[in-house]
Design a protein around this motif. Structure first.
Motif, PDB file in Angstrom:
ATOM      1  N   ASP A 688       0.856  -1.193   0.000  1.00 18.43           N
ATOM      2  CA  ASP A 688       0.000   0.000   0.000  1.00 18.43           C
ATOM      3  C   ASP A 688       0.884   1.232   0.000  1.00 18.43           C
ATOM      4  OD1 ASP A 688      -2.106   1.617   0.032  1.00 18.43           O
ATOM      5  OD2 ASP A 688      -2.968   0.923   1.931  1.00 18.43           O
ATOM      6  N   ASN A 689       1.462   1.510  -1.178  1.00 18.51           N
ATOM      7  CA  ASN A 689       2.395   2.626  -1.276  1.00 18.51           C
ATOM      8  C   ASN A 689       1.711   3.964  -1.063  1.00 18.51           C
ATOM      9  OD1 ASN A 689       4.475   0.878  -1.854  1.00 18.51           O
ATOM     10  ND2 ASN A 689       4.045   0.887  -4.056  1.00 18.51           N
ATOM     11  N   GLU A 690       0.423   4.014  -1.425  1.00 22.26           N
ATOM     12  CA  GLU A 690      -0.287   5.279  -1.250  1.00 22.26           C
ATOM     13  C   GLU A 690      -0.391   5.626   0.223  1.00 22.26           C
ATOM     14  OE1 GLU A 690      -4.662   7.236  -2.232  1.00 22.26           O
ATOM     15  OE2 GLU A 690      -4.138   5.241  -2.954  1.00 22.26           O
ATOM     16  N   THR A 691      -0.708   4.632   1.007  1.00 27.79           N
ATOM     17  CA  THR A 691      -0.818   4.869   2.448  1.00 27.79           C
ATOM     18  C   THR A 691       0.529   5.221   3.049  1.00 27.79           C
ATOM     19  OG1 THR A 691      -2.655   3.328   2.509  1.00 27.79           O
ATOM     20  CG2 THR A 691      -1.611   3.859   4.598  1.00 27.79           C
ATOM     21  N   SER A 693       3.102   6.591   1.601  1.00 25.10           N
ATOM     22  CA  SER A 693       3.537   7.932   1.234  1.00 25.10           C
ATOM     23  C   SER A 693       2.736   8.986   1.976  1.00 25.10           C
ATOM     24  CB  SER A 693       3.391   8.132  -0.285  1.00 25.10           C
ATOM     25  OG  SER A 693       2.024   7.976  -0.658  1.00 25.10           O
ATOM     26  N   ALA A 694       1.465   8.688   2.246  1.00 25.87           N
ATOM     27  CA  ALA A 694       0.647   9.652   2.979  1.00 25.87           C
ATOM     28  C   ALA A 694       1.119   9.797   4.411  1.00 25.87           C
ATOM     29  CB  ALA A 694      -0.819   9.226   2.939  1.00 25.87           C
ATOM     30  N   GLY A 728      -4.807  10.727  -7.702  1.00 27.35           N
ATOM     31  CA  GLY A 728      -3.806  11.243  -6.791  1.00 27.35           C
ATOM     32  C   GLY A 728      -4.450  12.145  -5.769  1.00 27.35           C
ATOM     33  N   VAL A 729      -3.593  12.945  -5.102  1.00 30.71           N
ATOM     34  CA  VAL A 729      -4.050  13.888  -4.091  1.00 30.71           C
ATOM     35  C   VAL A 729      -3.579  15.268  -4.515  1.00 30.71           C
ATOM     36  CG1 VAL A 729      -3.939  14.546  -1.658  1.00 30.71           C
ATOM     37  CG2 VAL A 729      -3.967  12.129  -2.304  1.00 30.71           C
ATOM     38  N   LYS A 735      -0.755   9.212  -7.713  1.00 29.87           N
ATOM     39  CA  LYS A 735      -0.452   8.095  -6.822  1.00 29.87           C
ATOM     40  C   LYS A 735       0.786   7.363  -7.339  1.00 29.87           C
ATOM     41  CE  LYS A 735      -4.404   6.090  -7.279  1.00 29.87           C
ATOM     42  NZ  LYS A 735      -5.502   5.105  -7.092  1.00 29.87           N
ATOM     43  N   LYS A 738       2.281   0.879  -8.214  1.00 29.04           N
ATOM     44  CA  LYS A 738       2.480  -0.270  -7.338  1.00 29.04           C
ATOM     45  C   LYS A 738       3.709  -1.052  -7.760  1.00 29.04           C
ATOM     46  CE  LYS A 738      -2.240  -0.931  -5.783  1.00 29.04           C
ATOM     47  NZ  LYS A 738      -3.312  -1.906  -5.542  1.00 29.04           N
TER      48      LYS A 738
END
Length: 995
Positions: A688-691, A693-694, A728-729, A735, A738
């Protein structure tokens, strides 16, 4: 100096007991003083006076005991009150006489100890023996001789007369201790023989006062007396008690007796004295015994010309040890250290070589008996010493440490006789058949040597498995005797040790041989051994390497039994039965953190027979879960070659019951699609790279769930109006991509084929179907394939599980955009899904239950091709391959007719919009001819379900083929050769293709 006339009158008064002048009868006090006068003045009257003084002391003891009888308080002597003041302590009128006797005799000893000490010591010690024996059973205040020695000692030392005699003897011994104490000790031994056990309190007191002297002199006097009683040669003919002249039923008598000899041997007294001293002066006794042994070896060989005492020392020590277990226990601890130097063994061999053969045999029998009676920690050391001496572990011996061959042969014979003797003791320890007829049977006779080996079963098994010449045969036989003797404790323990340590078939055969020897004597041996081994495994007391070896050996035994060839089939079958009864205990071993233990457990369970009755749901589910975990763990660590055992186990579990088949398939599919195993089959790692990085940024507090909760109190479900799709954010960019699997493509293919092969074996039609033995791929069970299909839907899209199988209109896809995108993303991340769909499609009508997945994937592909602006499909390789595979799978599963099912062959030659048009025709066909299982019919001659499209209106394609034909006509220059593939066949042809 008195005149002759005065001496004559004193003699006359002493003899008659009448005063010669006054003519009245002499009192006891006056008579005793008359005797003391003669003892001082007339040496020839010594014997008569001492004999008269015996009566004085006897009367004093009687008076003392009478005073105790009058005492109103009973109890031990040290707790009783003193006698009345009007009664003298030594009797009426005799206390002074006893004191005077002590003074006179002590003066004689001090004046001429060599002349008086032997005589007075013999008189005093003999008188104490007579008094102890006489009054032992006549007064209730005298403790029993077999009771407390301390109470008896306190009673007699509280009497003035016996205390005086003890003081006189101690003074005699002190006077001669530096020159010649043999006379005093000899008298002590003679009296001990006559008056034991009433005389034991005297021995205990004197031995505690002079431990060094008493121990050495008692042994010396006992050795001299032993030489006399055992013959002039000092051999062991009498000490063994087995000579031809004196037959006896007891092979090891307590005290030998020589025919025609009236004098009782002193060895029994020596044993008694040293036995009393062993508790407090054991070290002194041990040092003295070892000193005598070494002195006898240093004194020369056992020839008849040597000193008799040196020749008889070894037989004397053997006889002492036989008669006294306390003395044996005293020296057994240091006996091995004493005999270890090769020089000592050589001296002993030279010392014994002059003995006759009969005496040597007697001593060997005594040695065998002594070893069987050895106890404590010295027993195992003694066994190892005998084995090492008889058969060294290595034929290469350091120079100077080699043992003579005659010594080795003697130890070899000793071990063989010991094993034979132990076998007799073990198998006849319950007594003769006639014992216990008139009452309860006597308790089994103990064997101290085997009792001492109870705690050394592990060491014995380790030595046995070394397979060193004859050593392991002796130790293996000893293990069998120990198992029978200590049943049922040591038998299962020994069998467990052998099974957990054997590293080769030769070593494993020792366990089978032990079982074969014990199966007649011990019932339930294998279940006990199996339970004890499992208990040690789960308790953590058995180390992982030994646990793995145990499981591998069990699997080897069970495998021998199943092969029906050479090998201990009986033992393997019994272990198979025990293992089948403990499947719940074996299943957790598949999850063991040590890889070798888990793999060995899988090997055992793969061939272990299952119980005759069906497995309980808890057992079945536990085994399936553990087996699936083992499969993926082996695949990760060892690759496909390492999953053979786990695959065999899961295949067998799937054949136990329909519930087992469903559980195996469900857990296998779920495990293959789990995020931790996706990379094994070419999938992207779900990190879960998004998590991550967040979390690593200051804006990590942003939460979509919190934002949605600001608008509604309920958590929205998927597909709701509050669902947000983003790439993305804002402020942080797109994002991150993966992680992509890093495994080799060939390895991925190999892993996938291993999984599919296992699933095919589990899904194969049961044995006995009509198509058995035919050529081609195995026939898959539709029910099994249906279980795989249902699991696929639940794993990929849980919220769509149980959805309608009918195909909705195309416009319905607008309401399921989120779900369709998620399904398409899962298929892209996990290529294994396509392979599982192919497996399901091979068993119609199971693919119908994957309708929601097919619909979602098709909608995602339509959306992609509609948005594509590339001139050809080569710019979207994955979507092209997915489109081709999807159509081919639906054709394989009989969801599309052959004409439509072949359209994927031209996708690579078309533009994206043309591919979309063809897929839309597929959607339309499926909407009109929904993928429903009831449209399939069972063809008994082929043993499978087929779908006859000709019986459905427009089922051959009908108007939906028009789009396909239009696309072919537009690209006739390139696709003209494919036109024959897209013609609707006749009914008979369609039926043959469906079959």
């Amino acid at each position: 100096m008195r005149s002759a006339q005065e001496l004559s009158q004193e003699i006359k008064a002493f003899l008659t007991g009448v005063d010669p002048i006054l003519g009245h009868q002499l009192s006891a006090r006056e008579h005793a003083r008359c005797g003391l006068l003669l003892l001082r003045s007339l040496p020839p009257a010594r014997a008569a006076v001492l004999d008269h003084l015996r009566g004085v002391f006897d009367e004093s003891v009687r008076a003392h005991l009478a005073a105790l009888e009058e005492s109103p308080v009973a109890g031990p002597p040290h707790l009783r009150p003193p006698p009345p003041s009007h009664v003298p302590a030594g009797g009426p009128g005799l206390e002074d006489v006893v004191h005077e006797v002590q003074q006179v005799l002590c003066e004689f000893i001090r004046a001429n100890p060599k002349a008086w000490a032997p005589v007075i010591s013999a008189w005093s010690i003999d008188l104490m023996g007579q008094l102890s024996s006489t009054y032992s059973g006549q007064h209730q205040r005298v403790p029993h001789a077999t009771g407390s020695l301390n109470e008896l000692l306190q009673l007699w030392m509280g009497c003035r007369a016996t205390r005086t005699l003890m003081d006189i003897y101690v003074q005699c011994l002190s006077a001669l201790i530096g020159s010649c104490p043999d006379a005093c000790v000899d008298a002590l031994l003679d009296t001990s023989v006559q008056h034991s056990p009433h005389f034991d309190w005297v021995v205990a007191h004197i031995g505690s006062s002079f431990p060094g002297t008493i121990i050495s002199r008692v042994l010396s006097c006992g050795l001299k007396d032993f030489c006399v009683h055992s013959g002039a040669g000092g051999g062991a003919g009498a000490c063994g008690g087995s000579s031809s002249q004196t037959p006896s039923t007891d092979p090891f008598p307590g005290s030998p007796v020589v025919p025609g000899e009236k004098r009782v041997p002193k060895i029994a007294s020596v044993v008694g004295i040293l036995g009393h001293l062993a508790s407090r002066h054991g070290d002194s006794i041990r040092r003295e015994l070892l000193r005598m042994f070494h002195d006898s070896l240093a004194g020369g060989t056992g020839s008849r010309n040597g000193e008799p005492s040196l020749q008889a020392t070894v037989p004397f020590l053997l006889q002492l040890a036989v008669m006294s277990p306390a003395l044996l226990g005293t020296v057994s601890g240091e006996l091995v250290d004493c005999l270890k130097p090769p020089a000592v063994l050589s001296q002993l061999q030279q010392h014994l070589q002059g003995f006759p053969r009969e005496e040597l045999d007697n001593m060997l029998n005594l040695a065998v008996h002594l070893v069987s009676q050895a106890s404590g920690a010295g027993a195992y050391r003694l066994l190892q010493f005998l084995v090492d001496t008889a058969m060294p572990a290595s034929v290469i011996t350091t120079q100077g440490l080699a043992v003579p061959d005659t010594v080795r042969e003697a130890c070899d014979r000793l071990i063989q006789l010991l094993l034979l003797h132990l076998q007799k003791l073990v198998h006849h320890r319950g007594g003769s058949p006639g014992e216990g007829v008139l009452g309860p049977p006597p308790p089994p006779r103990p064997v101290p040597f085997l009792d001492a080996l109870r705690n050394h079963v592990g060491e014995l098994c380790g030595e046995t498995l070394r397979l060193e010449r004859k050593r392991f045969l002796w130790q293996h036989q000893l293990l069998g005797l120990l198992s029978v003797y200590t049943r049922p404790s040591c038998g299962p323990e020994a069998l467990g040790h052998l099974l957990s340590r054997a590293r080769s078939p030769e070593e494993l055969s020792l366990a089978t041989q032990l079982y074969a020897g014990l199966v007649v004597s011990l019932s339930g041996l294998l279940p006990l051994a199996f339970r004890s081994c499992l208990a040690r495994v789960h308790a953590g007391t058995l180390q992982p390497p030994f646990t793995a070896r145990l499981l591998r050996n069990l699997a080897l035994l069970v495998g021998w039994e199943q092969q029906g060839g050479e090998g201990p089939s009986a033992l393997g079958a019994r272990f198979g039965e025990s293992a089948s009864a403990h499947l719940s205990d074996l299943a957790p071993l598949l999850l063991h953190p040590e890889e070798e233990v888990a793999e060995a457990a899988a090997s055992l369970l793969a061939i272990c027979p299952f119980p005759s009755e069906s497995l309980s749901p808890s057992q079945l589910l536990g085994l399936v879960r553990a087996g699936v975990h083992r499969f993926f763990a082996s695949l990760r660590l060892h690759g496909p070659p390492g999953v053979a055992s786990a695959s065999q186990l899961l295949t067998r579990l799937s054949q136990t019951s329909p519930a087992g088949l469903k559980a195996v398939l469900q857990l296998l599919v779920e495990g293959a699609l789990h995020r931790g195993n996706t990379e094994l089959f070419g999938g992207e790692m779900d990190g879960d790279n998004e998590t991550l990085s967040a979390v690593s940024t200051p804006l990590a507090s942003a939460s979509l769930l919190d934002i949605n909760r600001r608008h509604t109190a309920a958590v929205p479900g998927p597909g709701g109006i509050w669902s947000v799709f983003h790439a993305g954010v804002i402020g942080r960019g797109l994002k991150p991509p993966k992680l992509v699997q890093s495994r080799n493509h060939q390895e991925v293919i190999y892993n996938t084929q291993s999984l599919l092969s296992l699933l095919v074996h589990c899904c194969s039609a049961p044995v006995g179907s009509e198509c058995e033995g035919c050529w081609g791929a195995p026939t898959l069970s539709p029910e099994a394939a249906k279980a795989v299909a249902v699991t696929l839907v639940e794993s990929v899209c849980p919220d769509a599980a149980g959805a309608e199988l009918a195909w909705p209109p195309e416009d319905h896809a607008r309401a399921t955009v989120e779900r369709d995108l998620r399904i398409g993303r899962r298929f892209r991340e996990q290529p294994l899904l396509f392979e599982l769909l192919k497996l399901v499609a091979a068993a119609p009508p199971a693919l119908c239950y994957c309708s929601v997945l097919l619909r979602g994937l098709l909608a995602a592909l339509l959306s992609h091709w509609e948005a594509s602006r590339h001139p050809d499909t080569a710019q979207s390789p994955w979507h092209l391959e997915a489109s081709c595979t999807l159509v081919a799978v639906m054709a394989e599963g009989s969801l599309l007719p052959p004409a439509l099912g072949n359209m994927h062959e031209v996708f690579s030659q078309l533009a994206p919009f043309e591919v979309r048009l063809l897929l839309l025709s597929v959607w339309g066909f499926l909407r009109e001819h929904g993928p429903l299982p009831q449209k399939f019919i069972f063809q008994s001659e082929r043993g499978r379900f087929i779908r006859d499209f000709s019986r459905e209106g427009g089922g051959e394609g009908g108007p939906h083929l028009a789009v396909l034909h239009s696309v072919l006509h537009r690209n006739i220059d390139r696709l003209g050769l494919f036109s024959g593939r897209f013609q609707a066949p006749s009914s008979s042809t369609l039926l043959r293709q469906g079959t």
